[in-house]
Design a protein around this motif. Structure first.
Motif, PDB file in Angstrom:
ATOM      1  N   LYS A   1      -0.737  -2.813   5.073  1.00 17.09           N
ATOM      2  CA  LYS A   1      -1.861  -3.154   4.211  1.00 17.09           C
ATOM      3  C   LYS A   1      -1.353  -3.792   2.921  1.00 17.09           C
ATOM      4  CE  LYS A   1      -5.136   0.375   5.766  1.00 17.09           C
ATOM      5  NZ  LYS A   1      -6.010   1.508   5.321  1.00 17.09           N
TER       6      LYS A   1
ATOM      7  N   ASP B   1       0.850  -1.188   0.000  1.00 16.26           N
ATOM      8  CA  ASP B   1       0.000   0.000   0.000  1.00 16.26           C
ATOM      9  C   ASP B   1       0.885   1.237   0.000  1.00 16.26           C
ATOM     10  OD1 ASP B   1      -2.973   1.009   0.697  1.00 16.26           O
ATOM     11  OD2 ASP B   1      -1.519   2.218   1.799  1.00 16.26           O
TER      12      ASP B   1
ATOM     13  N   SER C   1      -1.417  -9.162   9.772  1.00 16.28           N
ATOM     14  CA  SER C   1      -1.926  -8.263   8.740  1.00 16.28           C
ATOM     15  C   SER C   1      -1.974  -8.973   7.389  1.00 16.28           C
ATOM     16  CB  SER C   1      -1.033  -7.027   8.633  1.00 16.28           C
ATOM     17  OG  SER C   1       0.224  -7.403   8.112  1.00 16.28           O
TER      18      SER C   1
END
Length: 852
Positions: A540, A534, A685
């Motif tokens: 992310k 990201d 994550s």
């Protein structure tokens, strides 16, 4: 208030004697060191003042021709949406505010390689909103939507008449001119009104964080009505009552900024001016009295023999010396101010930026003169305590008759007082060292340490003279003469220690700062790696379109794996959680296999590291905090929500690994296998995607493919060598000034010392000793003084840097041995040349000198 006749007579006699003594050319020459000190201090004051902006200049930089500005921090505009600007402008006009302008600012992604953000400012540039802050160099100011003027055109590869591709090439701006930013060398894009409205709204899909921040600039009058207008429009957009306090908190006025000048480099670099401005004049004045100490004592003996009281004699000699010292300060300070003004012009041309004003010049002059006067008075008092001693010299190597009781008590009192002050100074050194947390405080530590060392110098000199071997008649003669004139030796060692310590210390600290910044600058990935993530949050996963394009474009043989963080982000109704090593704020990474870890860290793992990972253990970076677990150590992991520890894992086996710095490991302290993280039920994550085993051309090709596709190329991290670290001009100017000063001062002090000894050396020649002997004796003495001062100066130089590296995390100790050796060699060469020049014509008639 009347002055008694006796007092007038004593005052008149003191002045007449001082006038007579001030005619001495030898005394005048001995104060040449004061000329150099004043020249340096005033030149550095003017030069360093150039490098900081005044409050008025800060106001001009931030407000231009307006008197105030305001905004609303949480309000941003999507691409293509400028309705807020028009609505606020209408509200301001209805409120009677006709001198306001609503502007926009944002970070604009420029299609360079690698892509990076530059500041875009949208305003009506025909009205010169920033006054002289921006100067048009070529072309014209932008007027139509999509037109821009750029600063630093070479950096952006933009020229008038061309286009500037931005946001992955999905938008192109027309360059109509170039401008110079008076206050910075950063690349800025100055856009015409309605340029933001011309951006396609579709940019919000590939660049979700591409937003503009509106703000209002006005004359500064009717602030309440401006706040009310902005608050009303924000409330209508947000559907709430608005918050006038939130708008008022962003108000900046010209008066506020004018009262907040940039922190001066005089304050940011104490070792460049603040510390030397006190220690150098004091040390130089003590050196003058030390060089003339023997002659002063002889003069006082003659005066006492003809009935002049010791107090008048000391006062007259002190006054004569002070007059010459102040004269040297005036001439040296004036020349230093001129040199500083010339350096100011040169620096302004080289930096091509606005220069700060020279403020407080009169205060600097008065402070310098005051320190010189205080130094002269203190040196005069010290002369008065020793000037009426029956013996004209004391040989510390030979036994001597006892001094009269009062004199012995005075000497003991002075020695004991100095020892008490020394103990206090060393206590202050320890206290300051325990609180150092910045380079500026390390410089102040250097000043306190210098004072502590200076107080010890008489004892160090005496001890050195006692312990040095007398291997021949020349050494014996040199050491005995030094011992008999220890005040002069101590003064010379003191001033050269201050100068050497300041120059060596500043060079060492500068090198350490540059080395630290250089080590902190690193690429996002190691060579051969490509990280797809990201653009704004590494925890992310990457945007889907970017991930698919890179995956389809990687060459055969490339290794692909996921890089996950043991963390969950906070969401509505749920707090985020993170996994950290116990006692550390560093997070933990997770990958699927130890083979992938080898591709991540860039080298093969050892058998013990493999065993640790496969047994459910943790691999930590060897250079991270607390990375010394010891053999067979085990460390638990903390499960945190903010600063609260929610739980703790069982202790995990630990091994360390050397991993080169890279952006992907910033804020992390280690890695473990994903399977182990799942067994421990740790949060994981989604993770970025790492590619390895690529050549640099292959990595660059992947990056270019994403950029050419109009996607956010910031999602693709490739290896780019960090640019070299360039230290601030203030640090460089200070280092250069100190080096030049120590060379000139060493030369000047050596010549003054030699002249002070010419009568003594003439005596040696007159009784039949060869002139070469006298020269060798003198060179031996100079060697003793410069060697001792170099050792003490090196101690003063290196100690604060050691404290900085221990006290401040991330500081890398770097002692530039080659530079220090060159500087020390230059000092020794200067001393040698000065000594040889001064003693090449020794003659017996030097005995005739009668200067006081």
């Amino acid at each position: 208030m009347k002055i008694a006749k006796g007092d007038r007579n004593r005052l008149g006699l003191t002045v007449r004697l001082a006038t007579r003594f001030s005619r001495s050319r030898a005394l005048a020459r001995s104060t040449s060191i004061m000329f150099l000190v004043a020249l340096f201090l005033m030149a550095m004051y003017v030069t360093l003042g150039t490098l900081s902006l005044s409050g008025r200049q800060v106001a001009e930089r931030d407000l231009g021709r307006y008197g105030a500005s305001a905004g609303y921090g949480s309000l941003t505009l999507r691409p293509g949406d400028e309705s807020f600007l028009h609505e606020v402008t209408d509200r301001l006009r209805r409120a009677g505010i006709s001198d306001a302008e609503v502007m926009l600012s944002t970070d604009l992604q420029v299609a360079t390689t690698p892509v990076r953000d530059v500041a875009l400012v949208q305003a009506d540039w025909s009205g010169r909103p920033y006054g002289g802050g921006y100067r048009l160099l070529s072309g014209r100011w932008p007027s139509a939507p999509g037109e821009v003027v750029v600063t630093e055109p070479d950096d952006l590869h933009a020229r008038p008449g061309g286009t500037l591709p931005v946001m992955g090439g999905q938008a192109r701006l027309r360059v109509v001119g170039t401008a110079d930013d008076r206050y910075a060398h950063t690349s800025n894009v100055l856009a015409a009104p309605a340029t933001w409205a011309a951006f396609p709204p579709s940019l919000a899909g590939d660049f979700p964080d591409f937003r503009a921040q509106p703000y209002v600039m006005w004359s500064g009058r009717s602030t309440d009505r401006v706040i009310a207008a902005v608050t009303a429009e924000v409330a209508e957009r947000r559907g709430d009552g608005g918050d006038p306090d939130a708008v008022a908190a962003t108000v900046m006025t010209r008066d506020q900024l004018a009262s907040q000048p940039e922190k001066s480099w005089i304050d940011r670099s104490p070792a460049g001016y603040t510390v030397p401005s006190v220690l150098l004049p004091l040390g130089a004045m003590f050196l003058v009295f030390g060089i003339r100490h023997r002659r002063f004592r002889q003069t006082l003996t003659v005066l006492r023999a003809v009935g002049v009281s010791p107090a008048i004699g000391v006062a007259s000699l002190t006054l004569a010396t002070l007059l010459w010292a102040l004269g040297a300060v005036v001439v040296g300070g004036a020349l230093g101010t001129g040199i500083g003004a010339l350096a100011r012009m040169v620096i302004s041309q080289v930096r091509d930026e606005a220069s700060g004003p020279i403020a407080g010049l009169a205060t600097a002059w008065l402070r310098l003169a005051a320190v010189v006067i205080i130094g002269a008075v203190c040196a005069g008092v010290a002369l008065g305590r020793t000037g009426h001693t029956a013996r004209q010299g004391t040989n510390t190597r030979a036994s001597s008759p006892s001094l009269p009781v009062p004199e012995s008590r005075r000497r003991r009192f002075g020695r004991d007082a100095r020892h008490v002050l020394t103990a206090v100074a060393w206590a202050a050194v320890i206290l300051v060292a325990a609180q150092v947390d910045s380079p500026a405080e390390a410089m102040m530590l250097s000043g306190v340490l210098t004072v502590a060392v200076l107080l010890m110098i008489p004892d160090v000199v005496a001890h050195s003279l006692r312990t040095l071997p007398e291997r021949g008649p020349r050494e014996r003669l040199a050491l005995r003469q030094l011992a008999s004139d220890s005040q002069r030796v101590s003064a010379a060692v003191a001033i050269l220690t201050v100068l050497t310590g300041a120059s060596l210390g500043y060079v060492t600290l500068l090198n350490t700062i540059v080395r630290t910044l250089d080590e902190q600058a690193h690429s996002d990935v190691h060579p051969g790696q490509v990280l797809v993530t990201d653009p704004n949050q590494a925890v992310k996963p990457p945007p889907q379109r970017v991930d698919e394009l890179v995956k389809a474009s990687v060459p055969p043989g490339t290794r692909r794996f996921q890089l996950r963080y043991l963390i969950t982000m906070a969401e509505a109704g749920a707090a985020g959680r993170s996994i950290n090593r116990q006692g550390s704020d560093l997070s933990i990474l997770a990958v699927d296999s130890d083979d992938q870890i080898e591709h991540l860290v860039g080298h093969a793992l050892t058998p013990s590291q493999h065993r640790t990972l496969r047994s459910g253990g943790l691999l930590i970076w060897s250079d991270s905090d607390g990375a010394s677990p010891g053999r067979n150590a085990q460390i638990p992991l903390d499960i945190r929500s903010g600063d609260t520890v929610l739980g703790r894992t069982p202790p995990l086996p630990v091994a360390t690994a050397d991993v080169a710095p890279a952006g992907w490991r910033d804020g992390t302290g280690g890695v473990l296998l994903t399977s182990r993280a799942r067994q421990l039920r740790l949060p994981i994550s989604g993770g970025a995607v790492m590619y390895s085993r690529l050549t640099q051309p292959q990595a660059d090709a992947l990056y270019k493919k994403v950029a050419d596709a109009g996607l956010n190329a910031k999602a693709v991290k490739v290896y780019t060598p960090p640019p070299p670290v360039i230290p601030h001009a203030g640090l460089v100017a200070t280092a250069v000034g100190l080096v030049v000063l120590v060379l000139l001062a060493s030369l000047t002090a050596t010549r003054a010392q030699t002249r002070a000894l010419r009568r003594y050396l003439g005596q040696l020649v007159s009784i039949g000793l060869p002139t070469s002997w006298a020269r060798q004796v003198l060179l031996y003495q100079h060697g003793f003084i410069i060697t001792l001062s170099t050792l003490l100066g090196a101690f003063i130089a290196i100690t604060p840097v050691l404290v900085v590296t221990v006290r401040i995390s991330g500081f890398a100790l770097s002692i530039p041995w080659s530079q220090l050796l060159v500087l020390t060699g230059a000092i020794y060469l200067a001393v040698l040349l000065a000594a040889l020049q001064s003693i090449k014509n020794l003659r017996a008639n030097d005995l005739r000198s009668t200067d006081p």
